[in-house]
Each structure stands twice: as C-alpha cells, then as structure tokens.
Design a protein around this motif. Structure first.
Motif, PDB file in Angstrom:
ATOM      1  N   SER A 310       0.826  -1.201   0.000  1.00  0.00           N
ATOM      2  CA  SER A 310       0.000   0.000   0.000  1.00  0.00           C
ATOM      3  C   SER A 310       0.862   1.254   0.000  1.00  0.00           C
ATOM      4  O   SER A 310       0.616   2.194  -0.765  1.00  0.00           O
ATOM      5  CB  SER A 310      -0.911  -0.008   1.223  1.00  0.00           C
ATOM      6  OG  SER A 310      -1.729   1.146   1.244  1.00  0.00           O
ATOM      7  N   SER A 311       1.897   1.247   0.842  1.00  0.00           N
ATOM      8  CA  SER A 311       2.784   2.419   0.885  1.00  0.00           C
ATOM      9  C   SER A 311       3.555   2.572  -0.414  1.00  0.00           C
ATOM     10  O   SER A 311       3.777   3.692  -0.888  1.00  0.00           O
ATOM     11  CB  SER A 311       3.745   2.310   2.073  1.00  0.00           C
ATOM     12  OG  SER A 311       4.586   1.180   1.927  1.00  0.00           O
ATOM     13  N   THR A 313       2.486   1.571  -3.380  1.00  0.00           N
ATOM     14  CA  THR A 313       1.525   2.032  -4.370  1.00  0.00           C
ATOM     15  C   THR A 313       1.315   3.536  -4.250  1.00  0.00           C
ATOM     16  O   THR A 313       1.248   4.260  -5.250  1.00  0.00           O
ATOM     17  CB  THR A 313       0.181   1.302  -4.190  1.00  0.00           C
ATOM     18  OG1 THR A 313       0.380  -0.101  -4.316  1.00  0.00           O
ATOM     19  CG2 THR A 313      -0.832   1.755  -5.238  1.00  0.00           C
ATOM     20  N   GLN A 314       1.230   4.021  -3.012  1.00  0.00           N
ATOM     21  CA  GLN A 314       1.095   5.462  -2.795  1.00  0.00           C
ATOM     22  C   GLN A 314       2.305   6.202  -3.336  1.00  0.00           C
ATOM     23  O   GLN A 314       2.185   7.271  -3.935  1.00  0.00           O
ATOM     24  CB  GLN A 314       0.920   5.754  -1.307  1.00  0.00           C
ATOM     25  CG  GLN A 314      -0.444   5.403  -0.766  1.00  0.00           C
ATOM     26  CD  GLN A 314      -0.564   5.693   0.722  1.00  0.00           C
ATOM     27  OE1 GLN A 314       0.342   5.422   1.487  1.00  0.00           O
ATOM     28  NE2 GLN A 314      -1.700   6.245   1.124  1.00  0.00           N
ATOM     29  N   SER A 345      -2.989  -2.339 -10.320  1.00  0.00           N
ATOM     30  CA  SER A 345      -2.405  -2.982  -9.141  1.00  0.00           C
ATOM     31  C   SER A 345      -2.705  -4.478  -9.134  1.00  0.00           C
ATOM     32  O   SER A 345      -1.856  -5.301  -8.774  1.00  0.00           O
ATOM     33  CB  SER A 345      -2.943  -2.318  -7.873  1.00  0.00           C
ATOM     34  OG  SER A 345      -2.432  -2.951  -6.716  1.00  0.00           O
ATOM     35  N   SER A 406      -4.195  -3.685  -0.384  1.00  0.00           N
ATOM     36  CA  SER A 406      -3.093  -2.752  -0.623  1.00  0.00           C
ATOM     37  C   SER A 406      -3.445  -1.603  -1.559  1.00  0.00           C
ATOM     38  O   SER A 406      -2.811  -0.542  -1.506  1.00  0.00           O
ATOM     39  CB  SER A 406      -1.890  -3.513  -1.205  1.00  0.00           C
ATOM     40  OG  SER A 406      -2.206  -4.067  -2.466  1.00  0.00           O
ATOM     41  N   ALA A 407      -4.440  -1.782  -2.436  1.00  0.00           N
ATOM     42  CA  ALA A 407      -4.710  -0.764  -3.454  1.00  0.00           C
ATOM     43  C   ALA A 407      -5.912   0.112  -3.152  1.00  0.00           C
ATOM     44  O   ALA A 407      -6.055   1.175  -3.760  1.00  0.00           O
ATOM     45  CB  ALA A 407      -4.906  -1.432  -4.812  1.00  0.00           C
ATOM     46  N   THR A 408      -6.775  -0.301  -2.249  1.00  0.00           N
ATOM     47  CA  THR A 408      -8.017   0.447  -2.024  1.00  0.00           C
ATOM     48  C   THR A 408      -7.759   1.867  -1.530  1.00  0.00           C
ATOM     49  O   THR A 408      -8.248   2.843  -2.107  1.00  0.00           O
ATOM     50  CB  THR A 408      -8.922  -0.300  -1.029  1.00  0.00           C
ATOM     51  OG1 THR A 408      -9.260  -1.576  -1.575  1.00  0.00           O
ATOM     52  CG2 THR A 408     -10.192   0.493  -0.773  1.00  0.00           C
ATOM     53  N   PRO A 410      -4.829   3.752  -1.470  1.00  0.00           N
ATOM     54  CA  PRO A 410      -4.123   4.623  -2.419  1.00  0.00           C
ATOM     55  C   PRO A 410      -4.993   5.058  -3.606  1.00  0.00           C
ATOM     56  O   PRO A 410      -4.920   6.209  -4.034  1.00  0.00           O
ATOM     57  CB  PRO A 410      -2.953   3.762  -2.889  1.00  0.00           C
ATOM     58  CG  PRO A 410      -2.731   2.798  -1.786  1.00  0.00           C
ATOM     59  CD  PRO A 410      -4.099   2.506  -1.252  1.00  0.00           C
TER      60      PRO A 410
END
Length: 428
Positions: A310-311, A313-314, A345, A406-408, A410
């Motif tokens: 997630s981080s 992806t951000q 993603s 992880s993608a929701t 971001p």
C-alpha cells in the motif's frame, strides 16, 4: 484490458526499483501461503490409490471407558485401535456404504527373504478384503486377496513393484513364494509403488489381517490395532451413513453394556479433512478452532506485505499526480480513476502471485519435498498431489485479497486529488 496491461508495464518501467520490491514482496507472501496450503492439500486431495478421499468417513481409533474406572467422556478413557470383532459387529453390519475396509493404523517392520538372497526389512500393512475396495491400487500383475482368503487366513500377499524387483528381479511374480518373518507367503498380486504421502495406503506389502494373528490381538475384547474407512456412494450420503452408524453402535453398546465397557464416539467417523486435523483421540474435534487458526495465519501473511504494498503504491502514485490531474481535467471520473489504479495494481499482484506459486512448486520439487511429510523423505510425489484447480484458485484468491487490501486506500486518495494542485505540482 490490453490498455491496463500497457499501463501496468509502463508503471513498472518508470519505477523499476519500487516495482521489483513490490513484486518480490507479494511473491514471497504468496510463496509462504502456498507452501502452507500444499502441506494441507496433499493430505486431502484425492490421488491414487486414495482417490476416494472426498467420499471417506474415517475412524482411526476408538475411545472406551469402564464404570469401575469412574470413566467419563472427558476423563479416564482409553484410546486406540479397534479389535476385529468390534469392526465385524459394527462397520460390517452397515448397509449404506459403498465399501468398508479395515487395516492396521501403523505399519509393521517385517523381515523378508527368498532363497539365495540376504533378508531385508520392509513395511507391512495388515488389511481385510474391503481395503481393496476402499483404495484403488493399480495392479501390474495378479489380483488382490479376496474375502475367502481373509476368512480362511491364507498366507498370501500383495507387494509393491519395487519390492517385487528386489525379491524376484521382476514384477511378473504372481504365485511365487517368499518368507515374511520366516513364514512362507505366496504373491497374490503386484501393485504400482505407493507414495508415502498417502495417509492410509502406504506400505511395501499388504497381507490378510487373519494370516498372522492381527485379528486376534485385543484387550477387553473390543480394542485392538485396527482402524476403518467407510466409502460413501456420494458425499451427500454422509448424513444418512452417520445415522446408520449411530444406530449400529447403539445396538452394539447395548449388547456389551453388562460388561461395564462404554464407547465415547467423539463425533466419529470423520471426513478426511477432520481426520487429519484431530489433535488427539481423547478430544472432541475442534474444526472451528482449526479454521480460525488457518485464517489467522493467512491473514498475517497477507496483511504485512499488503501494508508494505500500500505504501509503495502510494509512492508510485505520487509520481503520477500530474497525469491524474490531466485526466481529471479532461473529465475522468473518480470511479474511473479508482478502477484503473485498482486493475493496474491487480495485474501487478497477479504477476507476483504467479511467480510466488511457481516458486512454491519449484521449492517443493527441487529440495523441499520433506516439508510435506514432516521432514521425512518423500516418495512418489507428482504435480497432481500438490497442484490442482483448487490450489490455483486459492493462489488467485490470495492475490485478489492482497490487491484489495493494498490498493483500495491509495486508489481512493488518488481519485480525490485536487485538479489544480495536481497540475501545478503542489504536494498539498
């Protein structure tokens, strides 16, 4: 969909280091999860000669108590195999099963010999005639021993192909004689070697349980060294078979009530999945606890890399703020932005998931086979034992869940990007 693949590939090329770390982290998580799944899967997936596992009801032992001991279902019970007489008066009385087979739970190390060769040890399993209906061995030559052989206690044996070659230098040896613990036996048939990953079929040779006194081994007349498997015509027949099982055992227990002995059924017999997860014979199966434990392990293995992803992806999206701003300026909706980022993603996650799955298969086959058998050397491993549609579906499911986690956040944050700030490069 092609556009999404191109966008995902472009994202990987623009930020190779972040992409490599993201893919490697996801692949490692899927690798660890799939190893755990494969360890469980090999115990329940049907494969020869245990091709009927999905229709099995298994009773590997029994629990018995006595009034003089002050026994209760929770204390002072004795647990172990059943006697042949108990099996005859219960399992053999059932009408609904397609097949019923009795056999020794643990194998016996026997010494084998033929004239002109040095004797050696091999794993022997004692069975009844129904065992050959429960299992589906592949016979290279000969045939299994039948009910008449078992009833008369004939000293005949079915042997594996590798054992046949070791004894006779050929698999065409039906009718030939050899010695088991200095007792002459005749070869009834030869079967393909059996993997030691089978939970109940594995052995080097199989003999009638009446040929060596196993049927007479007992204590208190009701306990012995045998376990039993019921094969249902269909999995949907389990409730009816369990109902018949309980009626048969009710009648049996009424017959032995005067002896002071009492059986504690503990929800037996079990399906294959429950059977391999029962912690101890003197405890009720806690399948809800098993499932909670498995879910907790999977959640931990998914959540930790998902947070890292997630981080990352951000971080990737921060470099695409201007692009997102331009798209928003030209009318792209928040839902469209979120969907595209989510799908990009997901594509990257699936690529990593496939890599993790391939790594787990390579690990199992190139050096990690012993993890499937608790550290023991594995024989007869095939791809079908550890990989099937269920395993592949599980891998894809974990990829989807990891991507969802992880993608929701971001993608939601990116869709809310202020258009003016994004176009001017303002980080606010």
């Amino acid at each position: 969909m092609t556009r999404y693949f191109k966008q995902a590939w472009g994202s990987i090329r623009k930020q190779p280091l972040l992409s490599i770390v993201s893919i490697a982290g996801t692949a490692l998580a899927i690798f660890l999860i799939m190893i755990i799944v494969m360890i469980d899967e090999v115990k329940v997936t049907p494969f020869a000669p245990e091709s009927n596992r999905s229709r099995w009801l298994v009773q590997t032992g029994a629990s018995i108590g006595n009034k003089e001991w002050g026994s209760t279902p929770d204390s002072n019970s004795s647990n172990g195999g059943m006697s042949y007489e108990t099996i005859r008066r219960t399992f053999y009385e059932m009408k609904l099963p397609e097949a019923v087979g009795a056999f020794t739970w643990s194998n016996t190390e026997s010494h084998l010999s033929v004239p002109g060769k040095t004797s050696f040890g091999a794993e022997r399993k004692d069975t009844d005639h129904g065992f050959w209906k429960v299992m589906d061995f592949t016979f290279i030559s000969g045939h299994p021993y039948d009910e008449a052989d078992v009833e008369s206690g004939r000293q005949v044996a079915v042997i594996s192909e590798s054992l046949a070659r070791r004894l006779f230098d050929t698999t065409d040896c039906e009718g030939r004689e050899f010695s088991i613990d200095h007792v002459p036996y005749r070869v009834s048939g030869v079967v393909k070697d059996v993997s030691n990953l089978t939970t109940h079929a594995a052995a080097d040779l199989w003999v009638p349980l009446t040929s060596n006194g196993t049927d007479r081994f007992t204590w208190c007349s009701y306990m012995g060294s045998l376990c039993c498997i019921i094969v249902a015509p269909d999995k949907a027949d389990f409730p009816a078979i369990r109902d018949e099982y309980n009626k048969v055992w009710d009648r049996f227990e009424a017959e032995i009530a005067e002896s002071g002995w009492e059986f504690y059924r503990r929800q037996r017999p079990y399906d294959q999945f429950t059977s391999i997860n029962v912690r101890a014979a003197n405890m009720e199966p806690d399948m809800a606890g098993v499932r909670r434990h498995n879910l907790l392990v999977y959640a931990i293995l998914l959540l930790i890399p998902a947070i890292n992803l997630s981080s990352m992806t951000q971080s990737r999206l921060r470099h695409r703020r201007e692009e997102i701003g331009v798209r928003r300026a030209f009318g792209a909706t928040r839902v469209a932005i979120m969907s595209e980022i989510f799908i990009e993603s997901l594509i990257i996650t699936i690529i990593a998931g496939i890599m993790g799955l391939l790594l787990s298969l390579a690990f199992i086959f190139l050096g990690g086979k012993s993890v499937l058998a608790g550290g023991a050397d594995v024989t007869g491993l095939s791809l079908g034992m550890v990989f099937n549609a269920g395993v592949f579906g599980t891998a894809l499911l974990f990829c989807f869940l990891m991507n969802l986690i992880s993608a929701t956040v971001p993608s939601l944050q990116a869709s809310r990007t202020n258009i003016v700030n994004a176009l001017t490069g303002d980080k606010k």
